[in-house]
Write a protein that holds these residues in place. Structure first.
Motif, PDB file in Angstrom:
ATOM      1  N   GLY A 221       0.814  -1.217   0.000  1.00  0.00           N
ATOM      2  CA  GLY A 221       0.000   0.000   0.000  1.00  0.00           C
ATOM      3  C   GLY A 221       0.841   1.256   0.000  1.00  0.00           C
ATOM      4  O   GLY A 221       0.350   2.342   0.313  1.00  0.00           O
ATOM      5  N   GLU A 222       2.124   1.113  -0.368  1.00  0.00           N
ATOM      6  CA  GLU A 222       3.015   2.282  -0.412  1.00  0.00           C
ATOM      7  C   GLU A 222       3.098   2.818  -1.834  1.00  0.00           C
ATOM      8  O   GLU A 222       2.748   2.128  -2.787  1.00  0.00           O
ATOM      9  CB  GLU A 222       4.429   1.870   0.026  1.00  0.00           C
ATOM     10  CG  GLU A 222       4.490   1.489   1.486  1.00  0.00           C
ATOM     11  CD  GLU A 222       5.826   0.850   1.852  1.00  0.00           C
ATOM     12  OE1 GLU A 222       6.747   0.832   1.014  1.00  0.00           O
ATOM     13  OE2 GLU A 222       5.915   0.347   2.984  1.00  0.00           O
ATOM     14  N   LEU A 223       3.636   4.030  -1.953  1.00  0.00           N
ATOM     15  CA  LEU A 223       3.821   4.569  -3.297  1.00  0.00           C
ATOM     16  C   LEU A 223       5.012   3.885  -3.970  1.00  0.00           C
ATOM     17  O   LEU A 223       6.036   3.646  -3.327  1.00  0.00           O
ATOM     18  CB  LEU A 223       4.085   6.082  -3.256  1.00  0.00           C
ATOM     19  CG  LEU A 223       2.948   6.983  -2.784  1.00  0.00           C
ATOM     20  CD1 LEU A 223       3.320   8.451  -2.985  1.00  0.00           C
ATOM     21  CD2 LEU A 223       1.641   6.667  -3.486  1.00  0.00           C
ATOM     22  N   VAL A 224       4.840   3.596  -5.237  1.00  0.00           N
ATOM     23  CA  VAL A 224       5.928   3.068  -6.066  1.00  0.00           C
ATOM     24  C   VAL A 224       6.899   4.245  -6.285  1.00  0.00           C
ATOM     25  O   VAL A 224       6.451   5.392  -6.394  1.00  0.00           O
ATOM     26  CB  VAL A 224       5.318   2.559  -7.396  1.00  0.00           C
ATOM     27  CG1 VAL A 224       6.382   2.199  -8.409  1.00  0.00           C
ATOM     28  CG2 VAL A 224       4.381   1.383  -7.127  1.00  0.00           C
ATOM     29  N   PRO A 225       8.218   4.014  -6.330  1.00  0.00           N
ATOM     30  CA  PRO A 225       9.152   5.129  -6.481  1.00  0.00           C
ATOM     31  C   PRO A 225       8.810   6.062  -7.651  1.00  0.00           C
ATOM     32  O   PRO A 225       8.391   5.609  -8.724  1.00  0.00           O
ATOM     33  CB  PRO A 225      10.504   4.432  -6.711  1.00  0.00           C
ATOM     34  CG  PRO A 225      10.352   3.119  -6.029  1.00  0.00           C
ATOM     35  CD  PRO A 225       8.908   2.728  -6.208  1.00  0.00           C
ATOM     36  N   ASP A 226       9.025   7.350  -7.400  1.00  0.00           N
ATOM     37  CA  ASP A 226       8.642   8.390  -8.371  1.00  0.00           C
ATOM     38  C   ASP A 226       9.218   8.157  -9.766  1.00  0.00           C
ATOM     39  O   ASP A 226       8.519   8.363 -10.765  1.00  0.00           O
ATOM     40  CB  ASP A 226       9.124   9.765  -7.878  1.00  0.00           C
ATOM     41  CG  ASP A 226       8.372  10.209  -6.634  1.00  0.00           C
ATOM     42  OD1 ASP A 226       7.284   9.666  -6.370  1.00  0.00           O
ATOM     43  OD2 ASP A 226       8.892  11.083  -5.921  1.00  0.00           O
ATOM     44  N   GLU A 227      10.506   7.739  -9.847  1.00  0.00           N
ATOM     45  CA  GLU A 227      11.140   7.612 -11.177  1.00  0.00           C
ATOM     46  C   GLU A 227      10.358   6.628 -12.047  1.00  0.00           C
ATOM     47  O   GLU A 227      10.161   6.872 -13.247  1.00  0.00           O
ATOM     48  CB  GLU A 227      12.587   7.086 -11.107  1.00  0.00           C
ATOM     49  CG  GLU A 227      13.495   7.720 -10.075  1.00  0.00           C
ATOM     50  CD  GLU A 227      13.239   7.151  -8.685  1.00  0.00           C
ATOM     51  OE1 GLU A 227      12.653   7.907  -7.860  1.00  0.00           O
ATOM     52  OE2 GLU A 227      13.593   5.996  -8.420  1.00  0.00           O
ATOM     53  N   ILE A 228       9.916   5.525 -11.428  1.00  0.00           N
ATOM     54  CA  ILE A 228       9.209   4.500 -12.210  1.00  0.00           C
ATOM     55  C   ILE A 228       7.899   5.074 -12.738  1.00  0.00           C
ATOM     56  O   ILE A 228       7.590   4.982 -13.933  1.00  0.00           O
ATOM     57  CB  ILE A 228       8.898   3.259 -11.326  1.00  0.00           C
ATOM     58  CG1 ILE A 228      10.189   2.630 -10.819  1.00  0.00           C
ATOM     59  CG2 ILE A 228       8.020   2.260 -12.069  1.00  0.00           C
ATOM     60  CD1 ILE A 228       9.979   1.401  -9.938  1.00  0.00           C
ATOM     61  N   VAL A 229       7.150   5.707 -11.834  1.00  0.00           N
ATOM     62  CA  VAL A 229       5.815   6.162 -12.208  1.00  0.00           C
ATOM     63  C   VAL A 229       5.881   7.337 -13.188  1.00  0.00           C
ATOM     64  O   VAL A 229       5.154   7.369 -14.182  1.00  0.00           O
ATOM     65  CB  VAL A 229       5.020   6.560 -10.939  1.00  0.00           C
ATOM     66  CG1 VAL A 229       3.596   6.881 -11.286  1.00  0.00           C
ATOM     67  CG2 VAL A 229       5.062   5.455  -9.920  1.00  0.00           C
ATOM     68  N   THR A 230       6.783   8.283 -12.915  1.00  0.00           N
ATOM     69  CA  THR A 230       6.839   9.451 -13.807  1.00  0.00           C
ATOM     70  C   THR A 230       7.296   9.026 -15.207  1.00  0.00           C
ATOM     71  O   THR A 230       6.809   9.552 -16.194  1.00  0.00           O
ATOM     72  CB  THR A 230       7.755  10.566 -13.259  1.00  0.00           C
ATOM     73  OG1 THR A 230       8.971  10.004 -12.847  1.00  0.00           O
ATOM     74  CG2 THR A 230       7.132  11.276 -12.092  1.00  0.00           C
ATOM     75  N   THR A 231       8.198   8.049 -15.271  1.00  0.00           N
ATOM     76  CA  THR A 231       8.642   7.600 -16.591  1.00  0.00           C
ATOM     77  C   THR A 231       7.473   7.042 -17.399  1.00  0.00           C
ATOM     78  O   THR A 231       7.300   7.372 -18.581  1.00  0.00           O
ATOM     79  CB  THR A 231       9.739   6.513 -16.458  1.00  0.00           C
ATOM     80  OG1 THR A 231      10.758   7.038 -15.621  1.00  0.00           O
ATOM     81  CG2 THR A 231      10.321   6.116 -17.783  1.00  0.00           C
ATOM     82  N   ILE A 232       6.632   6.212 -16.749  1.00  0.00           N
ATOM     83  CA  ILE A 232       5.547   5.630 -17.554  1.00  0.00           C
ATOM     84  C   ILE A 232       4.484   6.678 -17.913  1.00  0.00           C
ATOM     85  O   ILE A 232       3.965   6.679 -19.009  1.00  0.00           O
ATOM     86  CB  ILE A 232       4.900   4.351 -16.941  1.00  0.00           C
ATOM     87  CG1 ILE A 232       4.383   4.566 -15.524  1.00  0.00           C
ATOM     88  CG2 ILE A 232       5.827   3.181 -16.968  1.00  0.00           C
ATOM     89  CD1 ILE A 232       3.654   3.330 -14.974  1.00  0.00           C
TER      90      ILE A 232
END
Ligand code: AMP
Length: 218
Positions: free
Chosen positions: A56-67
């Motif tokens: 239930g945590e946020l996935v790291p920003d780099e992964i999400v912003t890239t997609i």
């Protein structure tokens, strides 16, 4: 007109997104859906994201912003998009601003679905999701026509693992600590519009539609 749906888990973002995209022609960009798809397909991103999502945590920003930035940069000119579940913190919001500037697109409205924690918890505990097309149902408020079967595509409906009580509590805390400050971030930019996420699906949709006609969306 490009918009963001903002609100806690259980605010009804996914459900409203589906209807809004159908009626107004937005392209639906849901980070939750994209990440679940990546997990299902066992991609590298999926492997990296899986444990965060389960907790239930946020996935790291780099992964999400890239997609997300990759996805919106491929959106055809003239097609409006609707971001559902992104951004979830100020770092992501900053990345989004920069990405939009690069591709010369604007964020025109952030629709904040203000929702009480009791309503969020009640919705998530009864929520059932189609494994095939991602449509949302609710055991009490929005039951499918046939039990456990999706009305739209006939796929199987399941209770998401991260909709179980302990993980829901964690996701609500993460929202309070990391995402809620985006309300002020976008209010300061003058693009925040607030509607009550406590309303049922049809009434909330009517509210949004009224707001859109005032703001000349669609
Ligand atoms: P959702 O379907 O939007 O509730 O997202 C489900 C899960 O995916 C979240 O609990 C996070 O683990 C992950 N996730 C979705 N969107 C984001 C985001 N913008 N940043 C980080 N993690 C995200």
């Amino acid at each position: 007109m490009n918009i963001v749906l903002l609100g806690p888990p259980g605010a009804g973002k996914g459900t409203q997104a589906r209807v809004l995209c159908e009626k107004f022609g937005f392209l639906h960009v849901s980070t939750g859906d994209m990440l679940r798809e990546a997990v299902k397909n066992g991609t590298k991103i999926g492997e990296e994201a899986k444990a965060y999502m389960q907790r239930g945590e946020l996935v790291p920003d780099e992964i999400v912003t890239t997609i997300v930035t990759g996805r919106i940069s491929r959106v055809k000119k003239g097609t409006p998009f609707l971001l559902d579940g992104f951004p979830r913190n100020e770092a992501q919001a900053g990345e989004l601003d920069r990405a939009l500037e690069k591709i010369k697109k604007n964020l025109d409205m952030v629709l904040y679905l203000k929702t009480s924690p009791q309503v969020s918890i009640e919705r998530l505990s009864g929520r059932r999701v189609c494994v095939r097309c991602g449509a949302n149902f609710h055991t009490k408020n929005m039951p499918p026509r046939k039990e456990s079967i999706c009305d739209y595509c006939g796929g199987e409906l399941v209770h998401r693992a991260d909709d179980r009580e302990e993980t829901v509590k964690k996701r609500l805390t993460v929202y309070e600590n990391e995402t809620k400050s985006l309300i002020d971030y976008y209010r300061k930019k003058g693009i925040l519009q607030e509607v009550s996420g406590d309303l049922d699906v049809q009434r909330l949709f009517r509210e949004i539609k009224n707001l859109f006609s005032k703001e000349r969306v669609g």
